[in-house]
Design a protein around this motif. Sequence first.
Motif, PDB file in Angstrom:
ATOM      1  N   LEU A   1       0.821  -1.220   0.000  1.00  0.00           N
ATOM      2  CA  LEU A   1       0.000   0.000   0.000  1.00  0.00           C
ATOM      3  C   LEU A   1       0.852   1.266   0.000  1.00  0.00           C
ATOM      4  CD1 LEU A   1      -2.696  -1.084   2.614  1.00  0.00           C
ATOM      5  CD2 LEU A   1      -3.124  -0.573   0.201  1.00  0.00           C
ATOM      6  N   GLU A   2       2.189   1.078   0.007  1.00  0.00           N
ATOM      7  CA  GLU A   2       3.161   2.178   0.047  1.00  0.00           C
ATOM      8  C   GLU A   2       2.998   3.037   1.292  1.00  0.00           C
ATOM      9  OE1 GLU A   2       3.145   4.312  -3.627  1.00  0.00           O
ATOM     10  OE2 GLU A   2       3.712   2.565  -4.818  1.00  0.00           O
ATOM     11  N   ASP A   3       2.568   2.365   2.387  1.00  0.00           N
ATOM     12  CA  ASP A   3       2.462   3.034   3.691  1.00  0.00           C
ATOM     13  C   ASP A   3       3.741   2.710   4.456  1.00  0.00           C
ATOM     14  OD1 ASP A   3       1.898   3.865   6.269  1.00  0.00           O
ATOM     15  OD2 ASP A   3      -0.217   3.308   6.151  1.00  0.00           O
ATOM     16  N   PHE A   4       4.766   3.522   4.212  1.00  0.00           N
ATOM     17  CA  PHE A   4       6.116   3.249   4.722  1.00  0.00           C
ATOM     18  C   PHE A   4       6.144   3.132   6.240  1.00  0.00           C
ATOM     19  CE2 PHE A   4      10.210   4.568   6.350  1.00  0.00           C
ATOM     20  CZ  PHE A   4      11.105   3.877   5.552  1.00  0.00           C
TER      21      PHE A   4
ATOM     22  N   ALA B   1      15.548  -2.937   3.280  1.00  0.00           N
ATOM     23  CA  ALA B   1      15.213  -2.722   1.873  1.00  0.00           C
ATOM     24  C   ALA B   1      14.340  -1.488   1.688  1.00  0.00           C
ATOM     25  CB  ALA B   1      14.497  -3.958   1.321  1.00  0.00           C
ATOM     26  N   LEU B   2      13.419  -1.260   2.625  1.00  0.00           N
ATOM     27  CA  LEU B   2      12.559  -0.065   2.528  1.00  0.00           C
ATOM     28  C   LEU B   2      13.403   1.208   2.569  1.00  0.00           C
ATOM     29  CD1 LEU B   2       9.520  -1.029   4.817  1.00  0.00           C
ATOM     30  CD2 LEU B   2       9.447  -0.537   2.368  1.00  0.00           C
ATOM     31  N   TYR B   3      14.329   1.282   3.520  1.00  0.00           N
ATOM     32  CA  TYR B   3      15.194   2.467   3.603  1.00  0.00           C
ATOM     33  C   TYR B   3      16.103   2.552   2.380  1.00  0.00           C
ATOM     34  CZ  TYR B   3      13.838   3.512   8.424  1.00  0.00           C
ATOM     35  OH  TYR B   3      13.143   3.866   9.555  1.00  0.00           O
ATOM     36  N   PHE B   4      16.668   1.425   1.983  1.00  0.00           N
ATOM     37  CA  PHE B   4      17.565   1.404   0.826  1.00  0.00           C
ATOM     38  C   PHE B   4      16.838   1.899  -0.425  1.00  0.00           C
ATOM     39  CE2 PHE B   4      19.800  -0.373  -2.763  1.00  0.00           C
ATOM     40  CZ  PHE B   4      21.141  -0.296  -2.403  1.00  0.00           C
ATOM     41  N   ASN B   5      15.621   1.406  -0.645  1.00  0.00           N
ATOM     42  CA  ASN B   5      14.864   1.785  -1.844  1.00  0.00           C
ATOM     43  C   ASN B   5      14.463   3.259  -1.817  1.00  0.00           C
ATOM     44  OD1 ASN B   5      15.079  -0.794  -2.844  1.00  0.00           O
ATOM     45  ND2 ASN B   5      13.098  -1.464  -2.042  1.00  0.00           N
ATOM     46  N   ARG B   6      14.195   3.784  -0.618  1.00  0.00           N
ATOM     47  CA  ARG B   6      13.912   5.218  -0.533  1.00  0.00           C
ATOM     48  C   ARG B   6      15.153   6.020  -0.930  1.00  0.00           C
ATOM     49  NH1 ARG B   6      10.518   6.892   4.829  1.00  0.00           N
ATOM     50  NH2 ARG B   6      10.367   8.844   3.692  1.00  0.00           N
TER      51      ARG B   6
ATOM     52  N   LYS C   1      22.020   5.187   5.274  1.00  0.00           N
ATOM     53  CA  LYS C   1      22.583   4.967   6.609  1.00  0.00           C
ATOM     54  C   LYS C   1      21.558   4.358   7.565  1.00  0.00           C
ATOM     55  CE  LYS C   1      26.262   8.415   6.327  1.00  0.00           C
ATOM     56  NZ  LYS C   1      26.809   9.703   6.804  1.00  0.00           N
ATOM     57  N   LYS C   2      20.296   4.737   7.393  1.00  0.00           N
ATOM     58  CA  LYS C   2      19.235   4.136   8.219  1.00  0.00           C
ATOM     59  C   LYS C   2      19.080   2.641   7.911  1.00  0.00           C
ATOM     60  CE  LYS C   2      16.446   8.340   8.635  1.00  0.00           C
ATOM     61  NZ  LYS C   2      15.169   9.000   8.232  1.00  0.00           N
ATOM     62  N   ALA C   3      19.402   2.276   6.681  1.00  0.00           N
ATOM     63  CA  ALA C   3      19.263   0.873   6.281  1.00  0.00           C
ATOM     64  C   ALA C   3      20.336  -0.016   6.906  1.00  0.00           C
ATOM     65  CB  ALA C   3      19.325   0.758   4.757  1.00  0.00           C
ATOM     66  N   ILE C   4      21.489   0.573   7.226  1.00  0.00           N
ATOM     67  CA  ILE C   4      22.639  -0.228   7.666  1.00  0.00           C
ATOM     68  C   ILE C   4      22.340  -1.152   8.854  1.00  0.00           C
ATOM     69  CG2 ILE C   4      24.963  -0.115   8.684  1.00  0.00           C
ATOM     70  CD1 ILE C   4      25.501   2.314   6.923  1.00  0.00           C
ATOM     71  N   PRO C   5      21.810  -0.642   9.999  1.00  0.00           N
ATOM     72  CA  PRO C   5      21.627  -1.546  11.156  1.00  0.00           C
ATOM     73  C   PRO C   5      20.670  -2.702  10.866  1.00  0.00           C
ATOM     74  CG  PRO C   5      20.573   0.583  11.545  1.00  0.00           C
ATOM     75  CD  PRO C   5      21.414   0.744  10.329  1.00  0.00           C
ATOM     76  N   TYR C   6      19.708  -2.466   9.984  1.00  0.00           N
ATOM     77  CA  TYR C   6      18.733  -3.533   9.685  1.00  0.00           C
ATOM     78  C   TYR C   6      19.324  -4.572   8.744  1.00  0.00           C
ATOM     79  CZ  TYR C   6      15.593  -0.439  12.091  1.00  0.00           C
ATOM     80  OH  TYR C   6      15.031   0.350  13.058  1.00  0.00           O
ATOM     81  N   MET C   7      20.112  -4.118   7.761  1.00  0.00           N
ATOM     82  CA  MET C   7      20.783  -5.088   6.893  1.00  0.00           C
ATOM     83  C   MET C   7      21.838  -5.863   7.681  1.00  0.00           C
ATOM     84  SD  MET C   7      19.559  -5.473   3.952  1.00  0.00           S
ATOM     85  CE  MET C   7      18.457  -4.679   2.766  1.00  0.00           C
TER      86      MET C   7
ATOM     87  N   LEU D   1      24.283  -9.467   2.196  1.00  0.00           N
ATOM     88  CA  LEU D   1      25.688  -9.092   1.987  1.00  0.00           C
ATOM     89  C   LEU D   1      25.841  -8.141   0.810  1.00  0.00           C
ATOM     90  CD1 LEU D   1      27.819 -12.317   2.593  1.00  0.00           C
ATOM     91  CD2 LEU D   1      28.101 -10.092   3.711  1.00  0.00           C
ATOM     92  N   GLU D   2      25.127  -8.393  -0.253  1.00  0.00           N
ATOM     93  CA  GLU D   2      25.211  -7.539  -1.440  1.00  0.00           C
ATOM     94  C   GLU D   2      24.725  -6.134  -1.124  1.00  0.00           C
ATOM     95  OE1 GLU D   2      26.607  -6.817  -5.020  1.00  0.00           O
ATOM     96  OE2 GLU D   2      26.513  -8.913  -4.350  1.00  0.00           O
ATOM     97  N   ALA D   3      23.611  -6.044  -0.381  1.00  0.00           N
ATOM     98  CA  ALA D   3      23.093  -4.728  -0.005  1.00  0.00           C
ATOM     99  C   ALA D   3      24.087  -3.998   0.890  1.00  0.00           C
ATOM    100  CB  ALA D   3      21.750  -4.887   0.708  1.00  0.00           C
ATOM    101  N   LEU D   4      24.661  -4.700   1.854  1.00  0.00           N
ATOM    102  CA  LEU D   4      25.641  -4.079   2.744  1.00  0.00           C
ATOM    103  C   LEU D   4      26.886  -3.655   1.979  1.00  0.00           C
ATOM    104  CD1 LEU D   4      25.383  -6.402   5.883  1.00  0.00           C
ATOM    105  CD2 LEU D   4      24.824  -3.959   5.788  1.00  0.00           C
ATOM    106  N   LYS D   5      27.321  -4.472   1.047  1.00  0.00           N
ATOM    107  CA  LYS D   5      28.496  -4.131   0.241  1.00  0.00           C
ATOM    108  C   LYS D   5      28.278  -2.803  -0.489  1.00  0.00           C
ATOM    109  CE  LYS D   5      29.193  -5.516  -3.903  1.00  0.00           C
ATOM    110  NZ  LYS D   5      29.396  -6.295  -5.148  1.00  0.00           N
ATOM    111  N   ASN D   6      27.100  -2.649  -1.094  1.00  0.00           N
ATOM    112  CA  ASN D   6      26.805  -1.414  -1.842  1.00  0.00           C
ATOM    113  C   ASN D   6      26.758  -0.195  -0.935  1.00  0.00           C
ATOM    114  OD1 ASN D   6      26.639  -2.799  -4.280  1.00  0.00           O
ATOM    115  ND2 ASN D   6      24.440  -3.201  -4.053  1.00  0.00           N
ATOM    116  N   ILE D   7      26.167  -0.380   0.259  1.00  0.00           N
ATOM    117  CA  ILE D   7      26.070   0.752   1.187  1.00  0.00           C
ATOM    118  C   ILE D   7      27.462   1.124   1.719  1.00  0.00           C
ATOM    119  CG2 ILE D   7      25.124   1.568   3.381  1.00  0.00           C
ATOM    120  CD1 ILE D   7      22.750  -0.333   2.908  1.00  0.00           C
TER     121      ILE D   7
END
Length: 436
Positions: free
Chosen positions: A319-322, A348-353, A384-390, A404-410
């Motif tokens: 529903l895109e209700d973040f 992923a939500l933070y990363f995609n934002r 940066k908000k995505a980091i602790p969750y990944m 790991l791939e998401a963390l590598k990119n960040i």
Amino acid sequence: MKRISIIFSILVAAVTVTAQTSKEINFDQLKAKVEKGKVETQHPKKGVKPKTWIKLGELYMDVYDAQILRAYVGMDPNTFMLVVGNPLKKEQIEEDGAVIDKYIFDRVTFYFNQGKLERWEVTKPVVEKPLDLAYESFIKAKELDAKNKSDKKIAEDLTKLKGLYVNEGSNAYTLKKYKEAFEYFKKVIEIGQNPLLNHKDTAIYYYAGLSAQLGNLLEECIPFYQKAIELEFTSEGSAYYNIYDAYKNLGKADEGLKYLEQGFLKFPKNTNILFALISHYIDKQEDPAKIITYIDKAIENEPNNTSLHFAKGTLYDRLEDFDNAVACYKKAIELDPNYFDAYYNIGALYFNRGVKYIEEANKVPAKELEKYDALMDKANAEFKKAIPYMEGAYKANPQSKEALEALKNIYFRFRNENPEMKTKYEECVNKLKELQ
């Protein structure tokens, strides 16, 4: 699905054919009586009399009772010893984590669970299928009773026979011989429909359906569940769920949906119905807002069910209700600190934002540098908000290439502004190589 033996023991206890104990049973004599009774039914004069067939039918019922040594479901060992006697051999086995006591006799083996007789297996029958033979005899007696003089007696015997079929159906079910149980319960219903009895047998329709379903007779189970629902015996709503499950396994889930919806209205606390309804709507990609209503009801019943909170988060995501999505995922993590999917989805939500802010920034004209920088700052803040969750996702599942791939990119993105980020980036690269 629950066992049903004890449920039926109350019905069976009242229909024991004779008070004779097993110690007094003479099987050779009993077999001789059966042979004599069969001969009499072929006699020119005796064979056309209803009482000859009634006598044979009653004899077959006695044979059935004798073959199980006058025992009945729910007997405790002390009563069993008084009525049946000492077995030739005792053994203990383990089934589904429970210790079962086996009492082995020459013609039958009994199984006790938690101090109660649960089931038996006849290993050396005097007569095969004595209950079916008894039923055939009573039907023949009725056919010969042109003046209906034997109606009362036949009705009494049919009532006893029904109880024995219930007894044996329950036993077959407990032995996991579900197809046999189905046949026995069908016979109970058939006898009940005889004009001499005209019984509804509401519960038996449900158990016939249940036995058929467990025996993978999916087409056959449906009409019995339908009749059970019509007669308002649903086992606290289980009939609604079971009939849907049968349709689903037949590849006809859409046809079974109405039973889930009807069942939910009548039994909103039945979690099987509720979860199946939610799952069906999710699979069909129905309006997420509609499904959330059902999930909220489920959460009322099971507030600590992590899967429900996670499912609700995924629906808010659609529903895109973040904010609500993140809140639901966080609740799932609160209940289960190692919930990989919840950690990963928040990351992923933070990363995609962050990615969306970069996309917006790339569309900004070159001369509007301040606007571009502001969007890039927002993007970096989201990454940066995505980091602790990944990192939480990776901790929960160190084999996850996605995390790991998401963390590598960040980490790569911030490698020049923080030495720690550069070190973590290099570690991710090496770990990804190890997982290849």
